[in-house]
Write a protein that holds these residues in place. Structure first.
Motif, PDB file in Angstrom:
ATOM      1  N   THR A  94      13.402  -7.945   2.409  1.00  0.00           N
ATOM      2  CA  THR A  94      13.383  -6.796   3.226  1.00  0.00           C
ATOM      3  C   THR A  94      12.644  -5.533   2.324  1.00  0.00           C
ATOM      4  N   GLU A  95      12.933  -5.643   0.951  1.00  0.00           N
ATOM      5  CA  GLU A  95      12.202  -4.626   0.248  1.00  0.00           C
ATOM      6  C   GLU A  95      10.820  -4.943   0.211  1.00  0.00           C
ATOM      7  N   GLU A  98       9.203  -3.673   3.516  1.00  0.00           N
ATOM      8  CA  GLU A  98       8.995  -2.186   3.365  1.00  0.00           C
ATOM      9  C   GLU A  98       7.802  -1.798   2.397  1.00  0.00           C
TER      10      GLU A  98
END
Length: 202
Positions: A94-95, A98
């Motif tokens: 998820t990082e 982003e």
């Protein structure tokens, strides 16, 4: 031990390795030999998929529910199926998402997420990670749309890591690790843009 980060993933992918979690959450890094890839320009959708594509049965979205796709992919498909997508892995990818390096292709019916896939895009290489389907053909349509993106944006390599029956249906083949690393190095030097704006050409 420090938790997995997006920087760890970037380092891993550019060196041909990727993480998977054991049942207890322990992370291990893998570099299969041989390596499974899907040749981007030889993929053809199954004849049975054509009517579904023509009916536009599914709505396609890109990068609108990345973490939801990962969580759906982490659910075991059967009692015998092992879980390798841990919460730590979800957080790290998820990082990476982003940062604009991890993407999801999602299929919806009546505004409900019913299938999809996710992976990592670096240079002109797409590293396919996992897919899920809650409705028949939902993941197949997502994969078809992924191929449209990769072809239109001139990606050169689609990595699928390990060979299995699921990726074989999409035309996956195995190549020696050394050959994969050569293609990886070349592909990372070329630029490609992962985009939601594609036209039907397959």
């Amino acid at each position: 031990m420090n938790r997995l980060t997006a920087d760890d993933l970037i380092y891993g992918y550019i060196n041909g390795i990727f993480p998977m979690a054991d049942a207890d959450g322990t992370l291990y890094w893998y570099a299969p030999d041989p390596r499974a890839i899907i040749p981007i320009h030889t993929y053809k959708p199954a004849k049975s998929l054509r009517p579904i594509l023509n009916r536009n049965q599914f709505e396609i979205r890109i990068d609108t529910a990345f973490t939801d796709v990962m969580r759906a992919c982490s659910v075991p498909r059967s009692e015998e199926d092992s879980v390798w997508i841990s919460d730590e892995i979800i957080d790290a990818y998820t990082e990476l998402h982003e940062m604009g390096l991890a993407h999801s292709v999602e299929t919806y019916i009546d505004n409900r997420l019913v299938g999809g896939l996710y992976g990592v895009a670096m240079g002109s290489v797409f590293f396919g990670e996992s897919m899920f389907s809650q409705v028949s053909n939902a993941s197949k349509v997502a994969f078809h749309h992924l191929i449209l993106i990769l072809r239109q944006q001139q990606y050169t390599l689609l990595d699928t890591q390990f060979i299995n029956d699921n990726v074989r249906r999409y035309g996956a083949i195995e190549i020696p690790k050394a050959d994969y690393l050569r293609q990886l190095k070349k592909g990372l030097r070329q630029k490609a843009h992962f985009t939601a704006d594609v036209s039907e050409r397959v």
